[in-house]
Design a protein around this motif. Structure first.
Motif, PDB file in Angstrom:
ATOM      1  N   ARG A  21       0.849  -1.187   0.000  1.00 57.57           N
ATOM      2  CA  ARG A  21       0.000   0.000   0.000  1.00 57.57           C
ATOM      3  C   ARG A  21       0.880   1.231   0.000  1.00 57.57           C
ATOM      4  N   ARG A  52       1.277   4.677   1.524  1.00 53.35           N
ATOM      5  CA  ARG A  52       0.795   5.381   2.703  1.00 53.35           C
ATOM      6  C   ARG A  52       1.381   6.782   2.712  1.00 53.35           C
ATOM      7  N   THR A 107      -5.665   4.654   7.824  1.00 53.58           N
ATOM      8  CA  THR A 107      -4.398   5.223   7.391  1.00 53.58           C
ATOM      9  C   THR A 107      -4.625   5.980   6.089  1.00 53.58           C
ATOM     10  N   GLU A 113      -4.217   7.247   2.490  1.00 50.97           N
ATOM     11  CA  GLU A 113      -3.698   6.562   1.303  1.00 50.97           C
ATOM     12  C   GLU A 113      -4.074   7.368   0.070  1.00 50.97           C
ATOM     13  N   ARG A 126      -2.552   7.771  -7.422  1.00 55.75           N
ATOM     14  CA  ARG A 126      -1.607   6.653  -7.439  1.00 55.75           C
ATOM     15  C   ARG A 126      -0.939   6.545  -8.813  1.00 55.75           C
TER      16      ARG A 126
END
Length: 155
Positions: free
Chosen positions: A92, A94, A117, A119, A125
């Motif tokens: 992932r 983070r 958390t 993201e 992304r």
């Protein structure tokens, strides 16, 4: 028919003078040809040396290019592997972020009910991986130029 001795002497002197002038002319031409030959030999040596140096510089350039291209390929492969891992959920992305509430809660405890958390979103992304690719390319270009200056230009 007889030739007087004065005419014979003059004839011999004239033939001797013509022979001497002809020999001098041929000797000058020979000397000019030698100078041109020597000059051409010096130029050939210089051109051979320049060709040798150019060949070495091209070989060094090709070596730098091969090294930097390989490093860029490795970095992009690592980035693609990370992208696949993130897309498959094995890893992932983070962020170091804090979430604060915009509305004060009545109970007095600050918090968000569904806090997880932080993201990146799917769009962010893909931008992140594009930026990583561009950063790797820029880094290798800069390192390649620095190597070129150090190993070729400053030679």
């Amino acid at each position: 028919m007889t030739i007087s001795p004065v005419r014979l002497v003059l004839f011999v002197l004239l033939v001797g003078l013509l022979a001497w002038v002809g020999f001098d002319l041929v000797a000058d031409q020979r000397d000019d040809a030698r100078r041109e030959r020597d000059s051409a030999q010096v130029e050939v040596k210089g051109l051979r040396e320049a060709a040798r140096i150019s060949g070495e510089m091209l070989a060094a350039r090709d070596e730098i290019d091969l090294q930097r291209t390989q490093e860029l390929t490795n970095e992009r492969n690592q980035n693609d592997g990370l992208r696949r891992d993130v897309d498959d959920g094995r890893k992932r992305l983070r962020l170091a972020a804090t979430c604060s509430t915009t509305k004060p809660t009545k109970t007095g405890s600050g918090g968000v009910a569904d806090a997880e958390t932080a993201e990146l979103t799917a769009d962010a992304r893909s931008d992140y991986f594009t930026l990583r690719d561009q950063l790797a390319l820029s880094r290798q270009m800069i390192l390649g130029l620095q190597d070129h200056v150090r190993r070729i230009c400053l030679r």
